[in-house]
Design a protein around this motif. Structure first.
Motif: not given
Length: 695
Positions: A229-258
């Motif tokens: 899944a993808a969206a800008d959950f910290d509202a800095n203008g760059y899209t963040d990612l959610l990785y859904g796996a069979g054992q857990g969840v990882t978020f990849m949070k984009a920095n303020d320059t993308g």
């Protein structure tokens, strides 16, 4: 083969029945009496045919040494079947070729080797009256005798060409292909692939084509082998990612320059299925939701600073119980405003196990403002009340207004068994929703393929939503019926506009772009930018009005099952050349209206910048009484009957707090808080408004 003629009598008889004997070559067949109708014919053996059928019209190549030939001239246009699949041929092996043209210059019309029982042959083809066709058998597999049958029936017309086609192109990527979504805030859909230590982004260029960038990341504890899944959950203008796996969840949070990402993984065990970004608690910040396959669902509440707090339904202090079946079975979550009350509800497609575990669920958002004007968010499971509690096996559903009547219908795609199509029968005057099963006769059962990926877009831009399901397209007719076109799209992948031409393209999990070849229909694409609401405008309802009627879309993150699709909202307009109005109802309650926007363009809409000034519509001849009121308002507008008139109620900050359809000249306002409000009605295409006070 031809037999020696022993007597004049035998010669005469043979002459009369030559249409039922085989010839040793195409030229011999020309001198024999042609077949002109149906019948059963006998080949005594393929042992002396001097001409091997050429070209080969059936499978399995060369290898024949002899052939037997017939000439067939139909008396009418027919659909013809040639078959050796007859009881008397049991245990035999035949190969068949059918030609048009002239001897020495033949063209294959049809052919077959093993379509019949075991190794027998069946071929079907259309014929034209008076045209000569040649039917030939060879001894590729054996030279023994057999019978064959010719039958004639009504001409079978080929299906009409699909109203939309795609051209396949290769796009090299690094990692697992998972998304078509804007990653850098320019509203152009990009292509995203990931590995544990890399995010590979093909940034779409405004001038066409892509710029490939690999962004190294800290090794992810979990990769999106189940969903992204993808969206800008910290509202800095760059899209963040959610990785859904069979054992857990990882978020990849984009920095303020993308240009980089911070890896955030929880220690919690989550057998992830579909994942989404949505504003669960309606505070203007994006939260994350993840279906759990073997336990109750989990979600992550945003504190407003881009930090996410883990919760699991039914466990501890979890604020909501959403998908709370103890052993899971939660597969395909999707957020949709099914009851048109301005907030996002949650449907979960279920699969596997006992019947109770695989009952599909609908969580209605029952949020309200209490006496202190504080928002209270609450969800109620109502699937059984509205007709959506179904124990079918499904991994995802597709929600859209397939009949353009102003409410969201649903296609529930089966992973095994049969698909279902449910029509939303919302009573706008009461707000009561029921779903009616309209599967029979809708055309969706023509699609016998089952699978896990189901989404909806208007692929041909005719103003009517279509369905993409596991590589097939069901083209909508606007009346809850569809026409099936098979194997047009990749069986799995993501959707968006990859060349900014206003038509939806696809990117396959195998690394190919399917570019939409487009039609002459018009379109508009909308990008929502929230400020009071979440930055992506997820949860907003968009309505457009044209001469063809109205269309609606909900902005959402996470549909289908595994992949992430565009966050942009796309409308086909058909032949309509103008849009009368475009309305965005934001999750905050703010409503933006744009009158007569230009078509065939991409339009960015910023929350609150296109609010209609209701003051200019205030009328002294729209009389509301009693005013102030406690429970209800009586409406008197030029003595007009206002039944079936659309209305909205706004507070003085421009937030929509109530909407619906009047069933009389009386409006119940008992459930809104005390204060000053403006009532807006749309009568005969005109906006009228008046102020009132709620005690």
């Amino acid at each position: 083969m031809k037999k020696p003629l022993l007597t004049i009598l035998i010669c005469l008889i043979t002459f009369l029945i030559k249409a039922q004997t085989n010839s040793n070559s195409c030229l011999d067949a020309n001198t024999d009496t042609a077949i002109v109708g149906p019948g059963v014919f006998t080949i005594n053996g393929i042992i002396d045919g001097t001409e091997i059928p050429t070209p080969i019209c059936a499978a399995n190549g060369t290898g024949a040494t002899n052939g037997e030939w017939y000439r067939y001239i139909p008396t009418n246009d027919y659909n013809v079947t040639i078959s050796t699949d007859l009881t008397q041929n049991t245990g035999k092996d035949t190969r068949l070729h059918i030609y048009s043209g002239t001897c020495g210059n033949l063209t294959c019309v049809a052919g077959d080797d093993d379509s019949g029982t075991n190794f027998l042959s069946i071929a079907e083809f259309n014929v034209i009256a008076g045209t000569t066709y040649y039917i030939a058998f060879d001894d590729k597999w054996n030279d023994s005798g057999f019978d064959w049958e010719l039958t004639e029936g009504a001409v079978v017309l080929p299906p009409p060409p699909a109203p939309v086609t795609f051209t396949q192109q290769t796009l090299p990527t690094t990692g697992t292909n998972r998304a078509v979504v804007d990653m850098n805030g320019d509203f152009l859909d990009d292509v995203v692939a990931v590995t544990a230590t890399n995010i590979n982004i093909n940034y779409q260029l405004a001038t066409g084509g892509f710029n490939t960038v690999n962004i190294a990341t800290t090794s992810a504890d979990f990769t999106p082998n189940w969903s992204l899944a993808a969206a800008d959950f910290d509202a800095n203008g760059y899209t963040d990612l959610l990785y859904g796996a069979g054992q857990g969840v990882t978020f990849m949070k984009a920095n303020d320059t993308g240009t980089g990402f911070t890896e955030i993984s929880g220690s919690e065990y989550v057998f992830s299925q579909r994942s989404n970004f949505a504003d669960l608690n309606m505070d203007g910040h994006l939260d994350a939701f993840v279906c759990h396959d073997v336990e109750p669902t989990v979600y992550y509440i945003n504190d407003g600073n881009g930090n996410l707090q883990y919760y699991q339904s039914t466990v501890g202090t979890a604020p909501f119980n959403l998908g709370d079946y103890s052993s899971g079975g939660h597969y395909g979550s999707i957020f949709v405003d099914y009851d048109n009350d301005g907030d996002s509800d949650l449907f979960i497609a279920k699969c596997g196990g006992e019947e109770a575990r695989r009952l599909n669920q609908m969580y209605r958002n029952d949020s309200y403002y209490d006496a202190s004007n504080t928002l209270v968010v609450n969800y109620t499971e109502v699937a059984s009340q509205i007709g959506l509690s179904d124990p079918m096996q499904t991994w995802s559903s597709s929600w859209g207004d397939f009949d353009n009547d102003g409410d969201m219908d649903v296609f529930v795609g089966a992973s095994s068994g049969s698909h279902k199509l449910m029509r939303n029968d919302l009573d706008a005057t009461t707000g009561i929703v029921t779903f009616t099963d309209v599967t029979a006769g809708s055309g969706v059962l023509d699609m016998t393929d089952t699978g896990i990926e189901n989404v909806t877009y208007d692929f041909d831009n005719d103003g009517i939503l279509d369905l993409a399901s596991n590589g097939n397209i069901l083209i909508g007719n606007g009346d809850m019926t569809f026409n099936l076109y098979t194997s047009i799209l990749p069986s799995a992948g993501s959707f968006g506009d990859l060349n900014t031409d206003g038509f939806i393209d696809a990117f396959s999990s195998a690394g190919s772009i399917y570019m939409n070849d487009t039609t002459t229909n018009n379109w508009i694409t909308l990008n929502t930018v929230g400020n009071v609401s979440n930055i992506n405008g997820i949860g907003a309802r968009i309505t457009i009005e044209t001469a063809l009627g109205s269309q609606i879309r909900d902005v959402r993150s996470g549909d289908g099952f595994r992949y992430m699709n565009t966050l942009n909202s796309h409308f086909g307009l058909g032949t309509a050349t103008t849009i009368t109005s475009l309305t965005v109802e934001w999750p905050s309650g703010i409503v933006d209206v744009i009158l007569n926007p230009t078509i065939n363009q991409t339009l960015n809409i910023i929350e609150g910048q296109n609010q209609l000034s209701l003051d200019e519509f205030l009328l002294s001849d729209l009389i509301l009484y009693p005013n102030p009121t406690t429970h209800s308002l009586n409406l008197n507008y030029e003595n007009h009957l206002l039944k079936n008139t659309e209305y909205s109620v706004f507070d003085m900050n421009g937030r929509q707090v109530l909407k619906g359809i009047l069933n009389a000249n009386v409006l119940d306002v008992s459930n809104i808080q005390s204060g000053n409000y403006i009532l807006k009605i749309i009568s005969n295409g005109n906006i009228k408004a008046q102020k009132f006070i709620k005690n």
